[in-house]
Design an enzyme around this catalytic site. Structure first.
Site, short mmCIF file in Angstrom:
data_model
loop_
_atom_site.label_atom_id
_atom_site.label_comp_id
_atom_site.label_asym_id
_atom_site.label_seq_id
_atom_site.Cartn_x
_atom_site.Cartn_y
_atom_site.Cartn_z
CD1 TRP A 155 33.25 31.59 -7.24
CD2 TRP A 155 31.32 32.45 -7.96
NE1 TRP A 155 33.05 31.17 -8.54
CE2 TRP A 155 31.89 31.67 -9.01
CE3 TRP A 155 30.10 33.10 -8.21
CZ2 TRP A 155 31.27 31.53 -10.26
CZ3 TRP A 155 29.49 32.95 -9.45
CH2 TRP A 155 30.07 32.17 -10.45
CG ASP A 162 28.78 30.09 -2.27
OD1 ASP A 162 28.69 28.87 -2.48
OD2 ASP A 162 28.89 30.94 -3.17
CE LYS A 166 30.46 25.28 -8.62
NZ LYS A 166 31.18 25.61 -9.84
C1 LIG Z 1 31.48 29.27 -4.95
C2 LIG Z 1 30.42 29.50 -5.98
N1 LIG Z 1 29.33 30.20 -5.65
C3 LIG Z 1 28.35 30.43 -6.53
C4 LIG Z 1 28.42 29.97 -7.82
C5 LIG Z 1 27.32 30.25 -8.78
O1 LIG Z 1 26.58 29.12 -8.95
P1 LIG Z 1 25.44 29.02 -10.06
O2 LIG Z 1 26.11 29.06 -11.37
O3 LIG Z 1 24.83 27.70 -9.71
O4 LIG Z 1 24.51 30.16 -9.85
C6 LIG Z 1 29.52 29.22 -8.22
C7 LIG Z 1 29.60 28.68 -9.60
O5 LIG Z 1 30.56 28.24 -10.10
C8 LIG Z 1 30.55 28.99 -7.28
O6 LIG Z 1 31.64 28.30 -7.63
#
Ligand SMILES: Cc1ncc(COP(=O)(O)O)c(C=O)c1O
Length: 361
Positions: free
Chosen positions: A105, A175, A199
């Site tokens: 991520w 994040d 989540k």
């Molecule tokens: C740590 C993290 N950041 C960002 C995201 C991306 O999120 P989204 O699918 O809501 O754009 C996720 C998705 O699983 C994630 O686990």
């Protein structure tokens, strides 16, 4: 209904009590004669839902008064663009963003940031296969960075920060999508915290942003109006139609967490759940988790079978026992058990029993 335990990484399990309450209120919210889905976001009923959700979240995370809570859309990936578009105006262009790269991520965040700024990867766990958080003393931060971006829980790699990153005067952007509300956090150590809801918060479609007041006014001129934090804050997250039903469910989750004793109580249970699961994985070499013990995530536990030819058999046996969605992310393979707040300790125990049985222990 069959009892199952859902280990999905997200969208993920929600507290049963919350789903039951939502079901009971589906057709008629508090005598209004309307479903929450049918309410105007500007009407008194929804405004009361929104204000309660905001207040409960502020209390749960002890968000200081000089921070705004924004209920946005666009997901975690959306924030990968929205954050630079809102913060880079603090600096002369081209500005620099520092990153600590700890997994999939943060790597995606780096890729997106390169569209708007120079990127300095201050430290990376890539060479080690993303199995730890590079020690803070080794980070090569740029003195003039617009901000430092970290992903404090890497959902795919199962790597979690067990400390609050420090960058001096440079704001830290975190994040926290996959571990927000799972542990106590000192919000004042961060300039911005963001999290997709799907989540630990509620349904997909809602993205939470917590931003310090002094960072609301540094947007680049090209920042889309609807994603401008100042504009969203001034409109109390109602600049356009917010994801009303997702906010309602998130509010029910916040109230539920408060009843359970808040984030500190969740953290105690999460520590115990993680201890149980990692102990079963570490018992011998039948299973393997490759993350350094100090950086192992309490929320997302990736693991491999020593003999990967047994993967399908493992998953089929798990499913037959009601242990669902254990397949690892396609980019890394293997298995992954996500044990968010709403996963009861009984679910982790059921998984541990199955791990032991499958390994012939
Ligand atoms: C740590 C993290 N950041 C960002 C995201 C991306 O999120 P989204 O699918 O809501 O754009 C996720 C998705 O699983 C994630 O686990």
């Amino acid at each position: 209904m069959t009892q199952v335990f859902n280990f999905s990484a997200g969208p993920a399990v929600l507290p049963k009590e919350v789903l039951q309450q939502a079901a009971a209120e589906m057709l008629d919210w508090h005598g209004s004669g309307m479903s929450v889905m049918e309410m105007s976001h500007r009407g008194p009923e929804f405004i009361s839902i929104y204000e309660q959700a905001e207040a409960d979240l502020r209390e749960l995370l002890a968000v200081p008064a000089n921070y705004r809570i924004l209920f946005m859309q666009g997901g975690g990936l959306g924030q990968n663009a929205i954050v630079p578009l809102n913060l880079l105006g603090r600096k002369q262009q081209p500005a620099t963003i520092d990153f600590v790269q700890t997994g999939s991520w943060s790597s995606k965040s780096i890729k997106e940031a390169k569209r708007y700024a120079q990127v300095n990867v201050a430290a990376s766990g890539e060479a080690g296969g993303f199995t730890g958080v590079p020690p803070q003393g080794e980070w090569k931060l740029s003195p003039d960075a617009a901000y430092l971006h970290v992903c404090t829980n890497e959902t795919i790699d199962g790597v979690e920060f067990n400390f609050a990153p420090e960058a001096g005067e440079v704001p830290v952007v975190a994040d926290m999508s996959s571990h927000i509300l799972s542990r106590a956090v000192d919000v004042s150590k961060y300039g911005v915290i963001f999290a997709g809801a799907q989540k630990n918060i509620g349904p997909a479609g809602l993205t939470l942003v917590i931003v310090r007041d002094d960072l609301l006014d540094s947007a680049l001129p090209i920042c889309p109006g609807v994603f401008n934090w100042r504009a969203v804050a001034d409109a109390d997250s109602m600049l356009n139609t917010p994801p009303t039903y997702a906010i309602y469910i998130a509010g029910l989750v916040f109230a539920h967490l408060k009843r359970l004793g808040g984030v500190e109580a969740m953290e105690r249970i999460n520590i115990e759940k993680a201890r149980l699961l990692y102990a079963a994985l570490d018992a011998d070499d039948f299973y393997q988790n490759r993350v350094a013990p100090s950086a192992r995530s309490r929320m997302n536990v990736p693991f491999y079978l020593r003999d990967e030819s047994l993967n399908d058999k493992f998953l089929a046996g798990a499913k037959a026992r009601g242990l669902l969605q254990l397949k690892g992310h396609k980019s890394v393979g293997g298995m992954r058990a996500s044990i968010y707040n709403a996963m009861p300790i009984e679910g982790v125990q059921a998984l541990v029993d199955y791990l032991n049985e499958f390994a012939g222990r």
